[in-house]
Design a protein around this motif. Structure first.
Motif, PDB file in Angstrom:
ATOM      1  N   GLN A   1       0.191  -3.161  -6.651  1.00  0.00           N
ATOM      2  CA  GLN A   1       0.546  -1.759  -6.454  1.00  0.00           C
ATOM      3  C   GLN A   1       0.734  -1.063  -7.798  1.00  0.00           C
ATOM      4  O   GLN A   1       0.366   0.102  -7.959  1.00  0.00           O
ATOM      5  CB  GLN A   1       1.813  -1.629  -5.605  1.00  0.00           C
ATOM      6  CG  GLN A   1       1.553  -1.720  -4.109  1.00  0.00           C
ATOM      7  CD  GLN A   1       0.768  -0.535  -3.582  1.00  0.00           C
ATOM      8  OE1 GLN A   1      -0.143  -0.002  -4.212  1.00  0.00           O
ATOM      9  NE2 GLN A   1       1.103  -0.094  -2.387  1.00  0.00           N
TER      10      GLN A   1
ATOM     11  N   HIS B   1      -1.717   1.987  -8.346  1.00  0.00           N
ATOM     12  CA  HIS B   1      -0.966   3.151  -7.849  1.00  0.00           C
ATOM     13  C   HIS B   1      -1.653   4.452  -8.270  1.00  0.00           C
ATOM     14  O   HIS B   1      -2.065   4.611  -9.426  1.00  0.00           O
ATOM     15  CB  HIS B   1       0.466   3.129  -8.378  1.00  0.00           C
ATOM     16  CG  HIS B   1       1.379   4.023  -7.617  1.00  0.00           C
ATOM     17  ND1 HIS B   1       1.418   5.392  -7.824  1.00  0.00           N
ATOM     18  CD2 HIS B   1       2.263   3.759  -6.629  1.00  0.00           C
ATOM     19  CE1 HIS B   1       2.299   5.926  -7.005  1.00  0.00           C
ATOM     20  NE2 HIS B   1       2.833   4.961  -6.271  1.00  0.00           N
TER      21      HIS B   1
ATOM     22  N   ALA C   1      -6.446   5.488  -4.309  1.00  0.00           N
ATOM     23  CA  ALA C   1      -5.721   5.692  -3.050  1.00  0.00           C
ATOM     24  C   ALA C   1      -6.195   4.706  -1.985  1.00  0.00           C
ATOM     25  O   ALA C   1      -5.390   4.184  -1.205  1.00  0.00           O
ATOM     26  CB  ALA C   1      -5.910   7.128  -2.568  1.00  0.00           C
ATOM     27  N   GLN C   2      -7.498   4.422  -1.947  1.00  0.00           N
ATOM     28  CA  GLN C   2      -8.038   3.472  -0.975  1.00  0.00           C
ATOM     29  C   GLN C   2      -7.501   2.069  -1.236  1.00  0.00           C
ATOM     30  O   GLN C   2      -7.098   1.355  -0.305  1.00  0.00           O
ATOM     31  CB  GLN C   2      -9.564   3.480  -1.031  1.00  0.00           C
ATOM     32  CG  GLN C   2     -10.207   4.740  -0.486  1.00  0.00           C
ATOM     33  CD  GLN C   2     -11.701   4.790  -0.754  1.00  0.00           C
ATOM     34  OE1 GLN C   2     -12.323   3.790  -1.140  1.00  0.00           O
ATOM     35  NE2 GLN C   2     -12.297   5.953  -0.545  1.00  0.00           N
TER      36      GLN C   2
ATOM     37  N   SER D   1      -4.728   1.260  -2.837  1.00  0.00           N
ATOM     38  CA  SER D   1      -3.292   1.247  -2.571  1.00  0.00           C
ATOM     39  C   SER D   1      -3.017   1.131  -1.079  1.00  0.00           C
ATOM     40  O   SER D   1      -2.141   0.373  -0.646  1.00  0.00           O
ATOM     41  CB  SER D   1      -2.650   2.520  -3.133  1.00  0.00           C
ATOM     42  OG  SER D   1      -1.257   2.494  -2.973  1.00  0.00           O
ATOM     43  N   SER D   2      -3.785   1.872  -0.266  1.00  0.00           N
ATOM     44  CA  SER D   2      -3.619   1.829   1.182  1.00  0.00           C
ATOM     45  C   SER D   2      -3.950   0.447   1.739  1.00  0.00           C
ATOM     46  O   SER D   2      -3.225  -0.091   2.587  1.00  0.00           O
ATOM     47  CB  SER D   2      -4.514   2.888   1.837  1.00  0.00           C
ATOM     48  OG  SER D   2      -4.460   2.787   3.240  1.00  0.00           O
ATOM     49  N   ARG D   3      -5.030  -0.142   1.250  1.00  0.00           N
ATOM     50  CA  ARG D   3      -5.441  -1.466   1.745  1.00  0.00           C
ATOM     51  C   ARG D   3      -4.447  -2.543   1.317  1.00  0.00           C
ATOM     52  O   ARG D   3      -4.152  -3.461   2.093  1.00  0.00           O
ATOM     53  CB  ARG D   3      -6.838  -1.800   1.244  1.00  0.00           C
ATOM     54  CG  ARG D   3      -7.427  -3.078   1.826  1.00  0.00           C
ATOM     55  CD  ARG D   3      -8.936  -3.069   1.737  1.00  0.00           C
ATOM     56  NE  ARG D   3      -9.516  -4.345   2.116  1.00  0.00           N
ATOM     57  CZ  ARG D   3      -9.662  -4.771   3.366  1.00  0.00           C
ATOM     58  NH1 ARG D   3      -9.273  -4.008   4.368  1.00  0.00           N
ATOM     59  NH2 ARG D   3     -10.210  -5.946   3.622  1.00  0.00           N
TER      60      ARG D   3
ATOM     61  N   ASN E   1      -1.256  -2.087   0.835  1.00  0.00           N
ATOM     62  CA  ASN E   1      -0.094  -1.896   1.713  1.00  0.00           C
ATOM     63  C   ASN E   1      -0.318  -2.524   3.077  1.00  0.00           C
ATOM     64  O   ASN E   1       0.549  -3.216   3.613  1.00  0.00           O
ATOM     65  CB  ASN E   1       0.206  -0.401   1.876  1.00  0.00           C
ATOM     66  CG  ASN E   1       1.074   0.145   0.770  1.00  0.00           C
ATOM     67  OD1 ASN E   1       1.955  -0.537   0.265  1.00  0.00           O
ATOM     68  ND2 ASN E   1       0.822   1.379   0.377  1.00  0.00           N
ATOM     69  N   LYS E   2      -1.498  -2.272   3.650  1.00  0.00           N
ATOM     70  CA  LYS E   2      -1.800  -2.797   4.982  1.00  0.00           C
ATOM     71  C   LYS E   2      -1.854  -4.313   4.965  1.00  0.00           C
ATOM     72  O   LYS E   2      -1.369  -4.979   5.887  1.00  0.00           O
ATOM     73  CB  LYS E   2      -3.123  -2.230   5.490  1.00  0.00           C
ATOM     74  CG  LYS E   2      -3.404  -2.552   6.955  1.00  0.00           C
ATOM     75  CD  LYS E   2      -4.614  -1.793   7.465  1.00  0.00           C
ATOM     76  CE  LYS E   2      -4.840  -2.075   8.953  1.00  0.00           C
ATOM     77  NZ  LYS E   2      -6.039  -1.350   9.462  1.00  0.00           N
TER      78      LYS E   2
END
Length: 203
Positions: free
Chosen positions: A64, A68, A84-85, A87-89, A91-92
């Protein structure tokens, strides 16, 4: 369990990079996320049920920090989107692997042993037990009754998760019925906690 091992071409300079390289080895530009990478590969941990959750957490935090969006505020629009992509992945992936039941279900998915709503191979005695527990929840009138039921359900859930972890050492198919049972107990725990919230009982 099939994991990815291929290479890809940098979108900016055209250099070929190994799949595990998220930044181009030539121009150091952030690369697109790869859907073919499993969540285990995203976080850099072994694809198994029994994982070191502290190591997983450290991997998550390090990744992260690396991806970030704030780090890419001065980069091109394309690089900001890719950040952003990623970071989102990340997190998931962490949300899925950091908890035992989602981790177990994800391993079943990777092994093509996914659980569905249509699954009917659970033992009838087990289903009757779950029905009885749901009835007990519906009839629980006191805080003590609710707490005692929650304790019993939690103990059974924890044991099912441990048993599933052992079964994964043999095969995903062996773990599958135990994960299915754990899902029922997880659902029951969620119902109990909802009852606690409605009654104003601290969790």
């Amino acid at each position: 369990m099939k994991l990815s091992t291929s290479s890809y071409q940098c979108w900016k300079c055209g250099n070929f990079c190994l799949m595990e390289h998220k930044f181009c080895s030539t121009c150091n530009t952030i690369q697109p996320t790869r859907d073919e990478l499993s969540y285990f590969e995203v976080l850099g941990v072994e694809p198994q049920f029994n994982i070191n959750v502290d190591h997983l957490s450290n991997q998550f935090k390090n990744l992260q920090r690396l991806y970030h969006p704030d780090k890419f505020s001065g980069a091109s629009e394309r690089e900001q989107e890719l950040s952003a992509q990623h970071s989102s992945r990340i997190n998931k992936a962490y949300q899925t692997l950091s908890q035992p039941l989602p981790r177990a279900e994800y391993l079943l998915l990777l092994s093509e042993q996914v659980l569905t709503e249509a699954d009917t191979d659970l033992d009838k005695r087990f289903l009757i037990t779950v029905m009885d527990l749901n009835e007990e929840l519906a009839e629980a009138e006191t805080e003590t009754q609710l707490a005692e039921l929650k304790q019993r359900v939690q103990l059974t859930y924890d044991q099912l998760i441990r048993d599933a972890g052992e079964a994964f050492n043999t095969s995903a198919a062996a773990a599958r019925p135990l994960v299915a049972q754990a899902k029922y107990y997880r659902s029951l725990l969620d119902k109990i906690r909802q009852q606690e919230r409605e009654r104003g009982i601290a969790d």
